[in-house]
Scaffold this motif. Structure first.
Motif, PDB file in Angstrom:
ATOM      1  N   ASP A   1       0.817  -1.213   0.000  1.00  0.00           N
ATOM      2  CA  ASP A   1       0.000   0.000   0.000  1.00  0.00           C
ATOM      3  C   ASP A   1       0.852   1.264   0.000  1.00  0.00           C
ATOM      4  N   PHE A   2       2.057   1.195   0.553  1.00  0.00           N
ATOM      5  CA  PHE A   2       2.944   2.348   0.547  1.00  0.00           C
ATOM      6  C   PHE A   2       3.207   2.822  -0.880  1.00  0.00           C
ATOM      7  N   PHE A   3       3.477   1.883  -1.775  1.00  0.00           N
ATOM      8  CA  PHE A   3       3.782   2.239  -3.165  1.00  0.00           C
ATOM      9  C   PHE A   3       2.533   2.706  -3.903  1.00  0.00           C
ATOM     10  N   VAL A   4       1.395   2.074  -3.615  1.00  0.00           N
ATOM     11  CA  VAL A   4       0.138   2.477  -4.257  1.00  0.00           C
ATOM     12  C   VAL A   4      -0.224   3.901  -3.867  1.00  0.00           C
ATOM     13  N   GLU A   5      -0.072   4.225  -2.583  1.00  0.00           N
ATOM     14  CA  GLU A   5      -0.408   5.570  -2.114  1.00  0.00           C
ATOM     15  C   GLU A   5       0.550   6.612  -2.696  1.00  0.00           C
ATOM     16  N   LYS A   6       1.845   6.305  -2.714  1.00  0.00           N
ATOM     17  CA  LYS A   6       2.819   7.232  -3.298  1.00  0.00           C
ATOM     18  C   LYS A   6       2.537   7.478  -4.769  1.00  0.00           C
ATOM     19  N   ALA A   7       2.061   6.436  -5.451  1.00  0.00           N
ATOM     20  CA  ALA A   7       1.807   6.524  -6.891  1.00  0.00           C
ATOM     21  C   ALA A   7       0.434   7.096  -7.207  1.00  0.00           C
ATOM     22  N   GLY A   8      -0.357   7.390  -6.198  1.00  0.00           N
ATOM     23  CA  GLY A   8      -1.666   7.984  -6.434  1.00  0.00           C
ATOM     24  C   GLY A   8      -2.628   7.075  -7.164  1.00  0.00           C
ATOM     25  N   GLY A   9      -2.490   5.756  -6.967  1.00  0.00           N
ATOM     26  CA  GLY A   9      -3.403   4.819  -7.617  1.00  0.00           C
ATOM     27  C   GLY A   9      -3.168   4.645  -9.102  1.00  0.00           C
ATOM     28  N   SER A  10      -1.933   4.875  -9.564  1.00  0.00           N
ATOM     29  CA  SER A  10      -1.618   4.693 -10.990  1.00  0.00           C
ATOM     30  C   SER A  10      -1.920   3.273 -11.447  1.00  0.00           C
ATOM     31  N   ASP A  11      -2.161   3.114 -12.729  1.00  0.00           N
ATOM     32  CA  ASP A  11      -2.514   1.799 -13.259  1.00  0.00           C
ATOM     33  C   ASP A  11      -1.319   0.844 -13.293  1.00  0.00           C
ATOM     34  N   LEU A  12      -0.120   1.386 -13.502  1.00  0.00           N
ATOM     35  CA  LEU A  12       1.096   0.573 -13.495  1.00  0.00           C
ATOM     36  C   LEU A  12       2.141   1.272 -12.634  1.00  0.00           C
ATOM     37  N   ILE A  13       2.630   0.558 -11.632  1.00  0.00           N
ATOM     38  CA  ILE A  13       3.694   1.048 -10.757  1.00  0.00           C
ATOM     39  C   ILE A  13       4.915   0.183 -11.009  1.00  0.00           C
ATOM     40  N   ILE A  14       6.047   0.826 -11.300  1.00  0.00           N
ATOM     41  CA  ILE A  14       7.229   0.090 -11.755  1.00  0.00           C
ATOM     42  C   ILE A  14       8.466   0.891 -11.350  1.00  0.00           C
ATOM     43  N   GLY A  15       9.630   0.299 -11.465  1.00  0.00           N
ATOM     44  CA  GLY A  15      10.869   0.988 -11.152  1.00  0.00           C
ATOM     45  C   GLY A  15      11.675   1.266 -12.412  1.00  0.00           C
ATOM     46  N   GLU A  16      12.508   2.301 -12.343  1.00  0.00           N
ATOM     47  CA  GLU A  16      13.432   2.559 -13.442  1.00  0.00           C
ATOM     48  C   GLU A  16      14.450   1.429 -13.516  1.00  0.00           C
ATOM     49  N   ASP A  17      15.101   1.305 -14.675  1.00  0.00           N
ATOM     50  CA  ASP A  17      16.088   0.247 -14.830  1.00  0.00           C
ATOM     51  C   ASP A  17      17.336   0.572 -14.010  1.00  0.00           C
ATOM     52  N   MET A  18      18.121  -0.479 -13.772  1.00  0.00           N
ATOM     53  CA  MET A  18      19.305  -0.353 -12.927  1.00  0.00           C
ATOM     54  C   MET A  18      20.519   0.129 -13.702  1.00  0.00           C
ATOM     55  N   ALA A  19      20.423   0.142 -15.011  1.00  0.00           N
ATOM     56  CA  ALA A  19      21.481   0.641 -15.886  1.00  0.00           C
ATOM     57  C   ALA A  19      20.799   1.401 -17.011  1.00  0.00           C
ATOM     58  N   ASP A  20      21.547   1.864 -17.983  1.00  0.00           N
ATOM     59  CA  ASP A  20      20.919   2.627 -19.057  1.00  0.00           C
ATOM     60  C   ASP A  20      20.522   1.762 -20.242  1.00  0.00           C
ATOM     61  N   THR A  21      20.419   0.441 -20.014  1.00  0.00           N
ATOM     62  CA  THR A  21      19.988  -0.466 -21.079  1.00  0.00           C
ATOM     63  C   THR A  21      18.549  -0.181 -21.486  1.00  0.00           C
ATOM     64  N   ASP A  22      17.661  -0.061 -20.501  1.00  0.00           N
ATOM     65  CA  ASP A  22      16.251   0.223 -20.722  1.00  0.00           C
ATOM     66  C   ASP A  22      15.805   1.303 -19.745  1.00  0.00           C
ATOM     67  N   LEU A  23      14.663   1.923 -20.015  1.00  0.00           N
ATOM     68  CA  LEU A  23      14.147   2.954 -19.123  1.00  0.00           C
ATOM     69  C   LEU A  23      13.496   2.362 -17.882  1.00  0.00           C
ATOM     70  N   LEU A  24      12.884   1.179 -18.020  1.00  0.00           N
ATOM     71  CA  LEU A  24      12.154   0.535 -16.937  1.00  0.00           C
ATOM     72  C   LEU A  24      12.709  -0.856 -16.688  1.00  0.00           C
ATOM     73  N   ASN A  25      12.457  -1.372 -15.479  1.00  0.00           N
ATOM     74  CA  ASN A  25      12.824  -2.745 -15.165  1.00  0.00           C
ATOM     75  C   ASN A  25      11.563  -3.517 -14.819  1.00  0.00           C
ATOM     76  N   THR A  26      11.305  -4.591 -15.560  1.00  0.00           N
ATOM     77  CA  THR A  26      10.055  -5.331 -15.401  1.00  0.00           C
ATOM     78  C   THR A  26      10.151  -6.456 -14.366  1.00  0.00           C
ATOM     79  N   GLY A  27      11.188  -6.435 -13.529  1.00  0.00           N
ATOM     80  CA  GLY A  27      11.327  -7.466 -12.502  1.00  0.00           C
ATOM     81  C   GLY A  27      10.344  -7.344 -11.363  1.00  0.00           C
ATOM     82  N   LEU A  28       9.766  -6.152 -11.188  1.00  0.00           N
ATOM     83  CA  LEU A  28       8.753  -5.905 -10.158  1.00  0.00           C
ATOM     84  C   LEU A  28       7.767  -4.893 -10.720  1.00  0.00           C
TER      85      LEU A  28
END
Length: 253
Positions: free
Chosen positions: A132-159
């Motif tokens: 719920d911490f992430f949902v509240e911070k994200a304001g109920g966005s439809d997709l909550i995700i993290g940026e990638d760990m390197a500059d290979t991709d913009l997002l990381n789909t591991g979580l």
């Protein structure tokens, strides 16, 4: 071998009552012992918070069917597409594998508000941090995700956290599976690069620079229906610098 000793089995844990109901899902084949180790930790986290948990454990040939011949990383897209799509859309061979496994495990998707994907080589470190911490911070966005760990991709789909009942999420998974460049069906980083390139082309993801927090960009980024956390706060490969999920990104780590 933990898998063949029977200590790691397909499983589903039903949710407790709460403000938001989460189903955490993961998938791997019976050869991948790292998945057994990580999913056992994640299952304990879910049990503590009363979240649903589904470990999809398949023999290699079934995992290949789930990914429809693509790299097995694409199995997550097929599984999420099944879980978040209307019944009428569940017609692909991959959906048939996912549906059979879900029925066998007793998964009732209607009981959940959010579906959370976690890769088989990722584990929750902070068991006191509620989703719920992430949902509240994200304001109920439809997709909550993290940026990638390197500059290979913009997002990381591991979580990823998807809001169930979102037409946008359903359409995104449809586009992700059917409209991604076939080049990424087998080439690194597979589903992740497929999603990033799709969102860059169709929704302008990453136009504001710098993008990455570790390069001077914002730690939190809201882009349309997507909310992006910095990798250290959400999903990171360096165990000493991650606040929530440690993502090994390969067995050697």
């Amino acid at each position: 071998d933990l898998l063949w000793a029977g200590r790691c089995q397909p499983s589903v844990e039903m949710p407790a009552s709460g403000s938001n109901r989460f189903l955490v899902v993961t998938a791997f084949d019976t050869r991948y012992e790292v998945g057994c180790l990580c999913s056992t930790v994640n299952e304990a986290y879910c049990h503590k918070h009363g979240y649903g948990f589904w470990r999809l454990l398949l023999p290699p040939e079934k995992m290949a069917q789930l990914a429809e011949g693509r790299h097995c990383a694409w199995g997550k897209v097929a599984q999420l597409h099944y879980l978040l799509s209307a019944t009428a859309a569940r017609t692909s061979p991959a959906a048939a594998v996912a549906e059979s496994a879900a029925r066998a495990a007793g998964v009732e998707i209607e009981e959940y508000d959010y579906v959370v994907w976690i890769d088989a080589d990722a584990m929750v470190l902070d068991h006191n941090m509620p989703l719920d911490f992430f949902v509240e911070k994200a304001g109920g966005s439809d997709l909550i995700i993290g940026e990638d760990m390197a500059d290979t991709d913009l997002l990381n789909t591991g979580l990823m956290i998807f809001r169930r009942g979102s037409a946008w999420s359903e359409q995104l998974l449809q586009r992700w599976w059917f409209e991604s460049d076939p080049k990424w069906h087998q080439e690194v980083c597979w589903d992740q690069t497929g999603l990033c390139r799709l969102l860059q082309a169709q929704e302008g993801l990453g136009l504001k620079r710098p993008w990455f927090s570790w390069a001077g960009g914002p730690r939190h980024k809201a882009t349309g229906k997507i909310f992006v956390f910095d990798c250290g706060a959400f999903n990171f490969k360096y165990v000493n610098n991650c606040d929530f999920v440690f993502h090994a990104v390969g067995e050697r780590e």
